[in-house]
Design a protein around this motif. Structure first.
Motif, PDB file in Angstrom:
ATOM      1  N   LYS A 104       0.753  -1.360   0.190  1.00 31.89           N
ATOM      2  CA  LYS A 104      -0.002   0.219   0.205  1.00 31.89           C
ATOM      3  C   LYS A 104       0.650   1.490   0.297  1.00 31.89           C
ATOM      4  O   LYS A 104       0.493   2.284  -0.229  1.00 31.89           O
ATOM      5  N   GLY A 105       2.189   0.722   0.556  1.00 35.39           N
ATOM      6  CA  GLY A 105       3.251   2.291   0.498  1.00 35.39           C
ATOM      7  C   GLY A 105       3.538   2.705  -0.707  1.00 35.39           C
ATOM      8  O   GLY A 105       3.472   3.423  -0.711  1.00 35.39           O
ATOM      9  N   GLU A 106       3.643   1.596  -1.606  1.00 34.35           N
ATOM     10  CA  GLU A 106       4.129   2.148  -2.772  1.00 34.35           C
ATOM     11  C   GLU A 106       2.463   2.705  -4.008  1.00 34.35           C
ATOM     12  O   GLU A 106       2.895   3.632  -4.270  1.00 34.35           O
ATOM     13  N   ILE A 107       1.640   2.087  -3.854  1.00 29.04           N
ATOM     14  CA  ILE A 107       0.233   2.859  -4.230  1.00 29.04           C
ATOM     15  C   ILE A 107       0.018   4.181  -3.893  1.00 29.04           C
ATOM     16  O   ILE A 107       0.243   4.883  -4.669  1.00 29.04           O
ATOM     17  N   LEU A 108       0.419   4.435  -2.399  1.00 28.23           N
ATOM     18  CA  LEU A 108       0.750   5.637  -1.897  1.00 28.23           C
ATOM     19  C   LEU A 108       1.424   6.836  -2.728  1.00 28.23           C
ATOM     20  O   LEU A 108       1.447   7.938  -2.779  1.00 28.23           O
ATOM     21  N   GLY A 109       2.091   6.474  -2.796  1.00 27.04           N
ATOM     22  CA  GLY A 109       3.936   6.507  -3.278  1.00 27.04           C
ATOM     23  C   GLY A 109       3.830   7.257  -4.347  1.00 27.04           C
ATOM     24  O   GLY A 109       3.862   8.356  -5.484  1.00 27.04           O
ATOM     25  N   PHE A 110       3.100   6.373  -5.092  1.00 28.98           N
ATOM     26  CA  PHE A 110       3.108   6.192  -6.723  1.00 28.98           C
ATOM     27  C   PHE A 110       1.563   7.407  -7.031  1.00 28.98           C
ATOM     28  O   PHE A 110       1.798   7.819  -7.948  1.00 28.98           O
ATOM     29  N   THR A 111       0.805   7.102  -6.223  1.00 29.82           N
ATOM     30  CA  THR A 111      -0.543   8.618  -6.505  1.00 29.82           C
ATOM     31  C   THR A 111       0.364   9.653  -5.994  1.00 29.82           C
ATOM     32  O   THR A 111      -0.068  10.450  -7.230  1.00 29.82           O
TER      33      THR A 111
ATOM     34  N   LYS B 279      -6.726   6.638 -13.608  1.00 30.36           N
ATOM     35  CA  LYS B 279      -7.191   5.051 -12.651  1.00 30.36           C
ATOM     36  C   LYS B 279      -5.787   4.495 -12.860  1.00 30.36           C
ATOM     37  O   LYS B 279      -4.778   4.216 -13.428  1.00 30.36           O
ATOM     38  N   VAL B 280      -4.849   4.369 -11.688  1.00 30.77           N
ATOM     39  CA  VAL B 280      -3.775   3.821 -11.051  1.00 30.77           C
ATOM     40  C   VAL B 280      -4.837   2.748 -10.976  1.00 30.77           C
ATOM     41  O   VAL B 280      -5.074   1.962 -10.369  1.00 30.77           O
ATOM     42  N   THR B 281      -4.302   1.343 -11.566  1.00 32.67           N
ATOM     43  CA  THR B 281      -4.796   0.009 -11.083  1.00 32.67           C
ATOM     44  C   THR B 281      -3.404  -0.780 -11.318  1.00 32.67           C
ATOM     45  O   THR B 281      -2.712  -0.801 -11.484  1.00 32.67           O
TER      46      THR B 281
END
Length: 188
Positions: free
Chosen positions: A135-142, A162-164
């Motif tokens: 989830k940290g990668e998702i947050l950082g990428f977003t 949309k990031v999928t």
């Protein structure tokens, strides 16, 4: 493959029949009626079709007198047709992809769909499929993508990114035309 002229002629004939049938329905004798002709893309096309003509028939009229052409189209990014027709937008999308690939090594590409009215970009939807490990990668990428939105994309059109991962939406970044800052949603 139906030539555009043949499609318009047939569509206009059918529209006249539809108008006559609608006028026979009780309560629709005096109601203004708008009819639009929609042209589908071929079945394997990654973008939908578009409206090509419309008419407004005033209440109590039984005949369609004139048609107005509509200049709408969907454009796939990246594509050669986008590069030829809308080079500036193509370059923005190309820069977006390049910046993401520098930041995130698992990035494989994006899929964008631009909706143009009278050759002006009205809405841009982008999907960025990436494999995440936390989830940290998702947050950082977003957060990184949010910065790219602020840096690269003008605000005169609606924008949705949309990031999928594995077919699931992990985050959504959306900005309405005219707004300065986008709205971000992280899915749990």
């Amino acid at each position: 493959d139906i030539p555009m002229d043949d499609m318009l002629a047939q569509g206009q004939d059918i529209a006249q029949t539809v108008l006559e049938r609608l006028r026979q329905i009780e309560g629709l004798e005096d109601v203004p009626i708008m009819i639009a002709l929609y042209r589908e893309q071929e079945q394997a096309s990654p973008v939908p079709g578009n409206y090509v003509a419309k008419t407004l028939v005033e209440g109590n009229d039984m005949t369609i007198n004139d048609w107005q052409n509509t200049n709408e189209e969907y454009v796939l990014f990246p594509s050669d047709s986008a590069k030829q027709a809308y080079f500036d937008d193509y370059e923005i999308m190309n820069s977006f992809g390049n910046e993401i690939s520098e930041y995130f090594p698992n990035y494989v590409g994006y899929i964008g769909e631009g909706f143009y009215i009278n050759e002006d970009l009205n809405r841009l939807s982008i999907e960025v499929p990436i494999q995440f490990y936390s989830k940290g990668e998702i947050l950082g990428f977003t957060q990184y993508t949010y910065g790219l939105v602020m840096k690269l994309f003008p605000n005169y059109y609606d924008l949705e990114i949309k990031v999928t991962a594995d077919g699931q939406v992990e985050s959504l970044i959306y900005r309405e035309a005219g707004e300065e800052e986008p709205v971000v949603h992280i899915m749990h």
